[in-house]
Design an enzyme around this catalytic site. Sequence first.
Site, PDB file in Angstrom:
ATOM      1  N   ALA A 436      -5.554 -14.935   6.048  1.00 52.20           N
ATOM      2  CA  ALA A 436      -6.312 -13.971   5.242  1.00 52.20           C
ATOM      3  C   ALA A 436      -7.433 -14.724   4.527  1.00 52.20           C
ATOM      4  CB  ALA A 436      -5.394 -13.279   4.224  1.00 52.20           C
ATOM      5  N   GLU A 437      -8.637 -14.583   5.053  1.00 47.55           N
ATOM      6  CA  GLU A 437      -9.757 -15.378   4.540  1.00 47.55           C
ATOM      7  C   GLU A 437     -10.118 -15.043   3.096  1.00 47.55           C
ATOM      8  OE1 GLU A 437      -9.559 -15.722   8.824  1.00 47.55           O
ATOM      9  OE2 GLU A 437      -9.625 -13.953   7.523  1.00 47.55           O
ATOM     10  N   GLN A 459     -11.127 -21.325   9.539  1.00 47.52           N
ATOM     11  CA  GLN A 459     -10.922 -21.887  10.869  1.00 47.52           C
ATOM     12  C   GLN A 459     -12.123 -21.727  11.801  1.00 47.52           C
ATOM     13  OE1 GLN A 459      -7.383 -20.583  13.471  1.00 47.52           O
ATOM     14  NE2 GLN A 459      -6.562 -22.076  12.014  1.00 47.52           N
ATOM     15  N   PHE A 460     -12.756 -20.559  11.762  1.00 44.23           N
ATOM     16  CA  PHE A 460     -13.954 -20.303  12.559  1.00 44.23           C
ATOM     17  C   PHE A 460     -14.943 -19.516  11.705  1.00 44.23           C
ATOM     18  CE2 PHE A 460     -10.775 -20.914  15.845  1.00 44.23           C
ATOM     19  CZ  PHE A 460     -11.447 -21.676  16.787  1.00 44.23           C
ATOM     20  N   ALA A 461     -16.205 -19.857  11.816  1.00 41.05           N
ATOM     21  CA  ALA A 461     -17.243 -19.171  11.043  1.00 41.05           C
ATOM     22  C   ALA A 461     -17.233 -17.670  11.311  1.00 41.05           C
ATOM     23  CB  ALA A 461     -18.615 -19.749  11.387  1.00 41.05           C
ATOM     24  N   ILE A 464     -15.136 -15.598   8.738  1.00 39.54           N
ATOM     25  CA  ILE A 464     -15.303 -15.814   7.302  1.00 39.54           C
ATOM     26  C   ILE A 464     -15.600 -14.521   6.545  1.00 39.54           C
ATOM     27  CG2 ILE A 464     -17.815 -16.233   7.271  1.00 39.54           C
ATOM     28  CD1 ILE A 464     -17.215 -18.591   5.348  1.00 39.54           C
ATOM     29  N   PRO A 466     -14.240 -11.518   5.997  1.00 43.54           N
ATOM     30  CA  PRO A 466     -13.338 -10.902   5.016  1.00 43.54           C
ATOM     31  C   PRO A 466     -13.436 -11.543   3.633  1.00 43.54           C
ATOM     32  CG  PRO A 466     -12.201 -11.179   7.098  1.00 43.54           C
ATOM     33  CD  PRO A 466     -13.525 -11.895   7.228  1.00 43.54           C
ATOM     34  N   HIS A 506     -16.190 -16.972  18.616  1.00 41.00           N
ATOM     35  CA  HIS A 506     -15.935 -18.378  18.283  1.00 41.00           C
ATOM     36  C   HIS A 506     -17.222 -19.196  18.371  1.00 41.00           C
ATOM     37  CE1 HIS A 506     -11.986 -16.816  19.530  1.00 41.00           C
ATOM     38  NE2 HIS A 506     -11.494 -17.693  18.684  1.00 41.00           N
TER      39      HIS A 506
END
Length: 703
Positions: A436-437, A459-461, A464, A466, A506
């Site tokens: 949960a970003e 983890q991945f742009a 981001i 949320p 990704h």
Amino acid sequence: MAEKTAEKKTKGTNGVQKDRNNEKESLSYDFHKETEKNHGLSNDEMIHAYKSMLLSRFTDDRIDTLIKQGKATFLISGSGHEAVQVACAMAMQGGKDWFFTYYRDNALGTALGITPLDIFRHIMGRETDSFTGGRQMPMHLGSKKLRMPTASSPTGSQYLQAVGGALSCVYRNTDEIAYVGGGEGSTSEGEFFEAINWAAREKLPAIFCIQNNRFAISVPIEQQTAGASVYKVVQGFEGLHTFHIDGTDFLESYATAKEAVKLARSGEGPSFIYADVVRLRSHSASDSQDKYRSKEAIANDTKRDPIAKFEKELIARGILTQEEIDKIRKELNDGVIKDAETSFAEPIPDPKTVEDNLFCPANEQTKINYESSIPSGEPIVIVDAINHALIEEMEKNPNMLIYGEDVQDGKGGVFTATKGISTKFGVKRCFNSPLAEASIVGTAVGAALTGLKPVVEIQFADYIFPAMMQIRDELVMYRYRSNGTFYCPVTIRVATGGYIGGGHYHSQNIEAIFAKCPGLYIAMPSNAADAKGLLKTACQIKDPVMFLEHKFLYRQGYAKSPEPDADYYLPFGKAAVKKEGNDLTIVTYGALVEKAMKTSREMEKKGYSVEVIDIRTIVPLDTDTIVNSVKKTGKVIVFHEDTKFMGFGAEIASQIAEAAFEYLDAPVKRVAGLHVHIPFSLESTALPQDSWILNAAEEMLAY
């Protein structure tokens, strides 16, 4: 009366057996029984509670009058919420505990020591406004002394921050508590449930005080929440103590708050206080509840006025007489009127200060000896340089935490950037977060406000977003909106970029989007030495940093460099001239630096001299180095991976045009990605290739 709802026979939070069924039954909690008079409050403390409630109400009344006089513009009133707010304040300790308030928590602030004069200065946007320095509209309280971070307007964004604050209380081995207030409407936000989940899972010392006035502006609770009660909804969170009370009854509210504080301080975890209150005014000065509420409904709320109820209780208990109440009311109201007049005569902020406190002032910033050595260790790839930087900074700062999805061993991050860190420092300092970003960033904000240095991983742009609310409206705004009183030195590490065959989700580049967030530093290194030096700086400075790590570069041989030592730091805002030249400048960053260097080498074979500048940081941007190069070469290409349309290169090109137009021998040229979502099979068609920049250089040199 207090209420408890459940579906089976179980123990209540006070240890008493209760027969539970699907129907709500009204029950008094054991701790509501007065085993000591006034639940332990002295007569003076009871009078303090009453005066706090009155002061808050009279302040609201006066602001209403000021708006009609044209001396103020806005009010969000806490009238009808006073009893439960004052009760929570008096059960806790200002200056020890943490208070994450919302825009109706006026009475809570008053009970802790915020004065009507403080509020009037804020309401009128005066220079003397101690909450925001005239930067925020009403009602956004804040106090460093009281440990009350300056509030904001987004509904529900405070919940995760309070959880981060509570996490910090535990990490620092204190018996401090984090209070968070909110209306029932804000519990419709997903971040509310993320916060409840994290607090309950970790048994954190947090108190959620949900003040149910039954309306989110005009939307009734029946249109907000299944079953018209979020109290019912949260019963499924194991480890959460839940209380449903009459929030207009001061003694019932105080007994409940006192119990919640006891549970939190003794390590028994978070409490959820669902307080039924009344909204005696419209949502705000811009609203008129007559449009959507009947006169009868408003009149019924008035009958439950918490101040009127408390006055009757004070008289019945022999604490005050009616004559004493009348005297107190007059004295307090006269003082409120005088405070309003005082603040109106004070000046507004100096326009020259409008850009102050976006970032930490230089004289307050961490003192760092930059580039104190030349990187000379064994060659290292970027991902290992990042790992070593994190380990070195964890060793230097015991208040630094690392968390995010999959960062813990044995995974050690999906790219192994955090490999070995939880093993070395323990899961107290390096741990997995929920997927949960918003939770990751929101809790980091709260932890940073309370003295920790969170370095969190997204983890991945692509994922981001949320967390966008927590980044754009909270993290980067705290220093500015509090006029320098509070700041959030959170570092967000983000794997970004394409060239890995990652398709739509990704491969995104996000620097241009977040460069629009004033108060955020952004770095994007192209080699291992820069990655280590910049990340170590990000872990030291007192500002929010977004540290972009290009996935394609993590293990590229050409991005290797000799490893800097543990005391090597690179400053933000200093570009690197990767290759000097006289005929053409290429301004670039990230994965495209190597492509630009290839072009420079190819053009050198043809007799041309091409200068390559790696900006290294997007914010701040080293415009001086760029402009000086353009003045020398007369021609420039801005080269980046993100989309050409609305990419960050447009900002660079604009600054060149403004500062060096008369030196240009050709129009500024941009070479960048197509304005499309990165396709899986056609990635090489969408993202810049070697041939793109080589052809552009040939065209520019022939111009």
